[in-house]
Structure formats: structure tokens, C-alpha cells
Design an enzyme around this catalytic site. Structure first.
Site, short mmCIF file in Angstrom:
data_model
loop_
_atom_site.label_atom_id
_atom_site.label_comp_id
_atom_site.label_asym_id
_atom_site.label_seq_id
_atom_site.Cartn_x
_atom_site.Cartn_y
_atom_site.Cartn_z
N GLU A 162 -3.63 -9.63 3.93
CA GLU A 162 -4.43 -9.28 5.12
C GLU A 162 -5.58 -10.24 5.35
OE1 GLU A 162 -2.45 -5.31 4.16
OE2 GLU A 162 -3.07 -7.11 3.10
N GLU A 173 0.82 -1.21 0.00
CA GLU A 173 0.00 0.00 0.00
C GLU A 173 0.86 1.27 0.00
OE1 GLU A 173 -4.05 -1.44 2.23
OE2 GLU A 173 -2.28 -1.14 3.48
#
Length: 260
Positions: free
Chosen positions: A131, A111
Site C-alpha cells: 500500500e 489482511e
């Protein structure tokens, strides 16, 4: 305590290096330091371009420090002025940022990477959003990735958490360029040097226009630009650099950009 973020000024270029052994994972304290570093970069008129990289050859950044999480650090802790990793939510960052990915970029590291403007990766780098496997959401990637690459590809990467290599990352436009590991910083510095010689007010316009009009219909986006509704556009259109660009073209010479 050793500072986990190293910085080095090379003329108009700021190099920012994550240095947090063993894996360069980021906890809240590290994130706040990164936010302060990039805010200072944003506000320093002498700096025009930044390069973000990390130490070692195995890890760029695996994201959130799960050891800190296991010790009780909440996922919505205060990560500082720029959000997680210092870049993702930093307002007004209108200068180019190059990411030199030296190894694994997973989760929050992925990210942070896609929050940069140009991404150059070493051949052995790998990427994933795992995640899903730790019971949390890749929030920034879920917001950004479907805007950057085909929706169905983004959803698959988010739903499965599978690892991809540089060839596939480049295929989907996630990264710009792949180079041998020993040439990574040489190439990143070459690109940074090229950008540092360019017109900073135009770069600021490009970043603000892209950021502020992404969600708008085309006619509304044009209105924002042509009517000077964006600060960077208004500054550029009234600047010395705007005239300098036209004069340099007419006089067949290289322009001298002052950033004003």
C-alpha cells in the site's frame, strides 16, 4: 453477472472460494457478498468450520481492486457487514476459519488472510503489504500485524512493502504450514475435518477470549473469564457439552459434542 464468491458445503465445513478473474481482486460489491457469506456461516448451527481460498494458482488475492478505485470507488466505501473481505470486522465470528493460500496474497488479500485463524500456504505463495507504493495505508495490517509478530518486523513490512516468501512468513509466525500446491486443499480439508469433530462451544470461547482480552492486563483478562463476563464462557460453563467432556473422560470414550 457471475457470482465472484463460490461456496460449497461439505458436511459441517463451508468452503468459500474467491473467483474473480484475472487476479481475484476485491471491490466493494464482492466484499459485501463475502460479508453476507461469513455472516450466514456464523449464524448457521450446522456449520462448524470454514475454509477460505481462491481459484487458480497465481493469485490468492492482491487486495483492493485498484481498477475500481481508479473508477472512483473510495477507500472508505461501504464494504459490508464484515468490513473489507467480509472477515476483518465481522462481530461474533466464533468459529474456526482456515485460509488456504493458493498464490500471491498482497495488501488487502494479506489482511484477509491474517483475519483467519489457521493459515496453510502453497509453497509458491508470496506475501506483501505494498500500500505504501500506492499512497494509502494498510489499515487492518497496521492494527493487527504488530500484535501478531515482532514490532520491528511488522514496521519494516509496512514501511517497505517488500515481498516475502513462505519460508520467511512461516519464520515470523504469519502462516502455520507450507505444503505443495497440489496438496493445499487436501491438507486444509483434513484440518477442517479435525476441527469439525471438536467442541464448538470451546472454539467459541477460545476465539472470544483471545479477541476480547488481547488488550487487557492478565489479571483483568482472568477476571473476564472466571467471572463469566464473556457470553461464550457463560454458555460453555452451563452447557451439556461441559458435562459431556468430563463424563467422556471418566468413561474413557470419545465425547459426543452437541454444541449446547
Amino acid at each position: 453477472m457471475t457470482n465472484p464468491i463460490k461456496t460449497e458445503r461439505r458436511g459441517a465445513v463451508l468452503e468459500v472460494t474467491i473467483d474473480r478473474p484475472k487476479a481475484n481482486a476485491i471491490d466493494a460489491a464482492t466484499s459485501r457478498i463475502m460479508g453476507d457469506v461469513f455472516a450466514s456461516f456464523r449464524d448457521d448451527p450446522e456449520l462448524r468450520v470454514a475454509i477460505l481460498t481462491a481459484t487458480g494458482e497465481k493469485f490468492f488475492c492482491p487486495g483492493w481492486d485498484l481498477k475500481a478505485a481508479a473508477a472512483g470507488e473510495a477507500p472508505d466505501v461501504d464494504y459490508g457487514v464484515g468490513g473489507f473481505g467480509g472477515l476483518q470486522e465481522l462481530k461474533g465470528l466464533n468459529k474456526p476459519v482456515i485460509c488456504a493460500v493458493n498464490g500471491l496474497a498482497f495488501g488487502g488479500g494479506f489482511e484477509i488472510m491474517i483475519s483467519c485463524d489457521i493459515i496453510i500456504a502453497a509453497e509458491h505463495a508470496t506475501f506483501a503489504l505494498p500500500e505504501i507504493n500506492s499512497g494509502t495505508v494498510a489499515d487492518a495490517a497496521t492494527i493487527k500485524l504488530p500484535r501478531f509478530i515482532p514490532y520491528h518486523v511488522a514496521m519494516e513490512l509496512l514501511f517497505t512493502g517488500r515481498r516475502i516468501d513462505t519460508a520467511e512468513a512461516k519464520q515470523w509466525g504469519i502462516i502455520n504450514e507450507v505444503v505443495p500446491a497440489d496438496q493445499l486443499m487436501t491438507r486444509a480439508r483434513a484440518v477442517a475435518a479435525q476441527l469439525a469433530e471438536g467442541p464448538p462451544l470451546v472454539y467459541a470461547c477460545i476465539k472470544e477470549i483471545a479477541r476480547e482480552t488481547m488488550h487487557l492486563p492478565i489479571h483483568e483478562a482472568f477476571h473476564m473469564v472466571t467471572k463469566r463476563k464473556l457470553k461464550t464462557v457463560d454458555v460453555l460453563y452451563s452447557s451439556e457439552d461441559q458435562l459431556e467432556g468430563a463424563r467422556a473422560f471418566a468413561e474413557k470414550r470419545k465425547p459426543v459434542w452437541k454444541g449446547k
